[in-house]
Design a protein around this motif. Structure first.
Motif, PDB file in Angstrom:
ATOM      1  N   GLU A   1       0.828  -1.206   0.000  1.00 26.94           N
ATOM      2  CA  GLU A   1       0.000   0.000   0.000  1.00 26.94           C
ATOM      3  C   GLU A   1       0.866   1.261   0.000  1.00 26.94           C
ATOM      4  O   GLU A   1       0.503   2.269  -0.613  1.00 26.94           O
ATOM      5  CB  GLU A   1      -0.915   0.006   1.232  1.00 26.94           C
ATOM      6  CG  GLU A   1      -1.921  -1.132   1.274  1.00 26.94           C
ATOM      7  CD  GLU A   1      -3.091  -0.909   0.334  1.00 26.94           C
ATOM      8  OE1 GLU A   1      -3.362   0.255  -0.005  1.00 26.94           O
ATOM      9  OE2 GLU A   1      -3.726  -1.912  -0.060  1.00 26.94           O
TER      10      GLU A   1
ATOM     11  N   ALA B   1      -1.685   1.398  -3.987  1.00 31.59           N
ATOM     12  CA  ALA B   1      -2.759   0.422  -3.758  1.00 31.59           C
ATOM     13  C   ALA B   1      -3.160  -0.247  -5.067  1.00 31.59           C
ATOM     14  O   ALA B   1      -3.122   0.354  -6.134  1.00 31.59           O
ATOM     15  CB  ALA B   1      -3.966   1.120  -3.136  1.00 31.59           C
TER      16      ALA B   1
ATOM     17  N   SER C   1     -10.607   2.805  -3.685  1.00 34.86           N
ATOM     18  CA  SER C   1      -9.863   1.985  -2.725  1.00 34.86           C
ATOM     19  C   SER C   1     -10.766   1.027  -1.970  1.00 34.86           C
ATOM     20  O   SER C   1     -10.349  -0.064  -1.584  1.00 34.86           O
ATOM     21  CB  SER C   1      -9.109   2.884  -1.740  1.00 34.86           C
ATOM     22  OG  SER C   1     -10.008   3.726  -1.042  1.00 34.86           O
TER      23      SER C   1
END
Length: 642
Positions: free
Chosen positions: A260, A264, A371
């Protein structure tokens, strides 16, 4: 009393009084059907069982055994859960609570982080309310009435939804269940008493409408069933699925990672994962060349005019990364390979004699995903697409589709997937292209399936705006369906890029263009593959095919000879040189899910043999080394999926 005619799925027709409900019709058929009925379809539209039928109609009645019945059952369960939450946390506000493939969820806004104890409390309250057998009662409102109700209730999430509704084209409705009321289009099961067994599975963070800029809520996932054994079987299934989770196995087997801090949704393939990928790619390329495809390579980015012409900037920009300015011109990193293949097509004049052209590429693309939806290998931002485009004449299209179907079957069976399900997705409301082309293309898909003896379901309106398609779903070892392959017509891009070929009549003609992905993306396919095999890959795919394990350091030299001989025969082998007890080493290699262990000691050294252990099957006895090599090479070359 005026009579109406009701036609049933078996083709039979019966007369009933006007205003009869599906539930009353179910009772006239059998008490068991009436007891198990959950929802009805009247003239193609799902309705509550207490909906009056006032005209001749076709009727289907669904129980929990049907997808329609389960969806309605779980949707009603989400309302029951919201009711329970409101009873325990009166300050709660509610987002959306749909049914999903295996259960339901509801997004809620409360001033505490829910614990496992809270979920158990909500479960018990759900069962308490369910036992009251409260009916689900539908009421239609004007937009003003709905807004007034939820304003007085203080639920801004429902107010936001209502504000976006068009009451001229949409019916606005609420459902009352006991002292709980929710905004909902329905339909619902007759009453809460149908919900017998409940398990709330988890609570996690979510953003309102999936947008990180909005308020963070809590999403509670749950599952319900009418029978206890169904719940027990499902919980056992979830335990098995948890063991097979590709994220867990990816770490345990050292296959891949995600960082991350570096970005991501971007996948790092470790050496063992990369070995499997290399095996997949090598097989993929060889299979495509054998099936008449040429392999292409295309750039990773292109100027903005390319994406303007293709329509991506007007229809897909939210899923594309921001542009880069190079030499005072905007470039975009590619979300798809199609425009590049079209430029190759247009690099020279094409004749009908050149067609069909079958071009395939393992092209890495980048798409922006929020996300909140990223999920291991299954939902990523950068992936390598198993992509191909076919350019052909109208006369060739049916045969080409058949070849793609056959090729798809071959690919999936090679990787150990035997159960395939086909869907033909037809023209949506918003579409480009002449109706006659749509009809011809859709008929070509149907005829291709019919000629191959393939059963399919129609996904009405499920095609892309630029053409109909065949979607192929596979079933894995846990009987889960995965949407993987797609065969898609495109009337849009040939027109936008002014593609043509010179026909036999000497005139310009538009080629038919087919987008075709078999495995989908390598990343997602790898995730499905890991879970299908539980990390115990068949020998031909395994990142380590054989572990050579000496019983002690005394026999390390012979173990090296065995390993070298295997390497000479292109078998992927690891030599265990650790000075550990043999029992420990065997247990350790078993956890690594290596297909074969070759144990070597005094007896094996003297007879030039190996003692074979098979993953999960244990000791297979001793065998001459050369005979073992012949056996395992046959297994690898024939892609035997043990």
């Amino acid at each position: 009393m005026e009579k109406i005619k009701i036609k049933f799925p078996d083709g039979s027709v019966k007369e009933f009084d006007k205003g009869v409900t599906p539930l009353e019709i179910a009772k006239s058929i059998s008490n068991r059907l009436a007891d198990e009925a959950l929802v009805a379809k009247i003239n193609g539209k799902l309705k509550d069982l207490n909906s009056p039928i006032n005209e001749d109609a076709e009727l289907q009645i669904f129980t929990f055994d049907s997808p329609e019945g389960r969806e309605t059952y779980w949707h009603s369960s989400s309302h029951l859960m919201a009711h329970a939450i409101q009873s325990i946390f009166p300050e709660a506000k509610f987002g959306v609570g749909p049914a999903i493939d295996s259960g339901f969820y509801y997004d809620i806004d409360i001033n505490k982080n829910l614990t496992e104890e809270d979920l158990l409390t909500i479960e018990n309250k759900m069962l308490e309310i369910a036992s009251q057998k409260n009916p689900f009662l539908r009421k239609e409102l004007s937009k003003a009435e709905a807004m007034k109700f939820f304003t007085e209730k203080g639920d801004e999430y429902k107010q936001e939804i209502i504000s976006e509704l068009d009451e001229n084209s949409e019916v606005i409705s609420i459902y009352n269940e006991g002292d709980f009321t929710d905004l909902c289009t329905g339909p619902h099961i007759p009453d809460t008493g149908k919900i017998k067994f409940v398990k709330l599975l988890s609570a996690s963070g979510s953003y309102w409408r999936g947008d990180e800029k909005n308020k963070r809520m809590q999403r509670i996932y749950g599952i319900t069933f009418p029978k206890k054994k169904m719940l027990e079987d499902h919980l056992a299934f979830l335990e098995e699925a948890k063991k097979r989770d590709h994220r867990k196995l990816g770490k345990q087997l050292d296959l891949f990672s995600i960082h991350e801090e570096a970005g991501a949704g971007l996948i790092y393939w470790h050496p063992k994962g990369a070995r499997i990928r290399n095996t997949i790619e090598t097989f993929w390329r060889a299979a495509h060349l054998k099936n008449g495809y040429d392999i292409l390579y295309s750039p990773h980015m292109g100027k903005s005019w390319l994406w303007e012409t293709s329509g991506h900037l007007s229809n897909y920009k939210d899923n594309m990364y921001s542009p880069m300015t190079i030499d005072e011109q905007e470039y975009f990193i590619k979300p798809m390979n199609c425009p590049f293949h079209i430029l190759i097509y247009k690099s020279q004049l094409r004749s009908y004699r050149d067609l069909p052209l079958r071009w395939a590429e393992l092209g890495t693309v980048y798409r922006y995903e929020k996300s909140g939806v990223l999920h291991g290998l299954l939902r990523v931002r950068g992936f390598t697409q198993d992509d191909a485009h076919i350019f052909c004449t109208q006369e060739q299209i049916e045969d080409e589709i058949i070849e793609v179907i056959r090729f798809s079957n071959y690919m999936w069976k090679s990787f150990g997937f035997e159960q395939l399900k086909y869907y033909i997705a037809t023209k949506p409301e918003k579409a480009v292209g002449d109706d006659a082309l749509w009809e011809k293309a859709t008929e070509s898909l149907k005829k291709a399936c019919d000629r191959e003896g393939i059963k399919y379901e129609i996904d009405e309106g499920g095609g892309a705006f630029y053409g109909p398609k065949i979607d192929i779903k596979i079933k894995d070892a846990l009987n889960r369906e995965w949407q993987m392959s797609t065969i898609q017509f495109d009337f849009n891009l040939p027109e936008r890029f002014d593609m043509y070929y010179i026909g036999e009549d000497g005139k310009e003609h538009r080629p038919f263009m087919v987008h075709r992905a078999l495995l989908g993306s390598l990343e997602r396919f790898f995730g499905v593959l890991i879970e299908h095999y539980g990390g115990a890959f068949p020998t031909w795919l395994a990142p380590v095919q054989v572990a050579v394990v000496p019983v002690s350091q005394v026999f390390l030299d012979y173990a090296k000879q065995v390993a070298d001989k295997l390497k000479e025969n292109d078998i992927i082998v690891e030599l265990d040189e650790r000075n550990e007890k043999i029992g420990y080493k065997i247990r350790d290699w078993e956890t690594k899910k290596v297909p074969y262990m070759l144990i070597v000691g005094e007896k094996e050294k003297e007879s030039n043999s190996v003692s074979v252990r098979r993953h999960k099957a244990g000791d297979q006895g001793s065998i001459n080394l050369q005979d073992f090599i012949i056996k395992i090479k046959d297994e690898i070359n024939n892609k035997i999926n043990n």
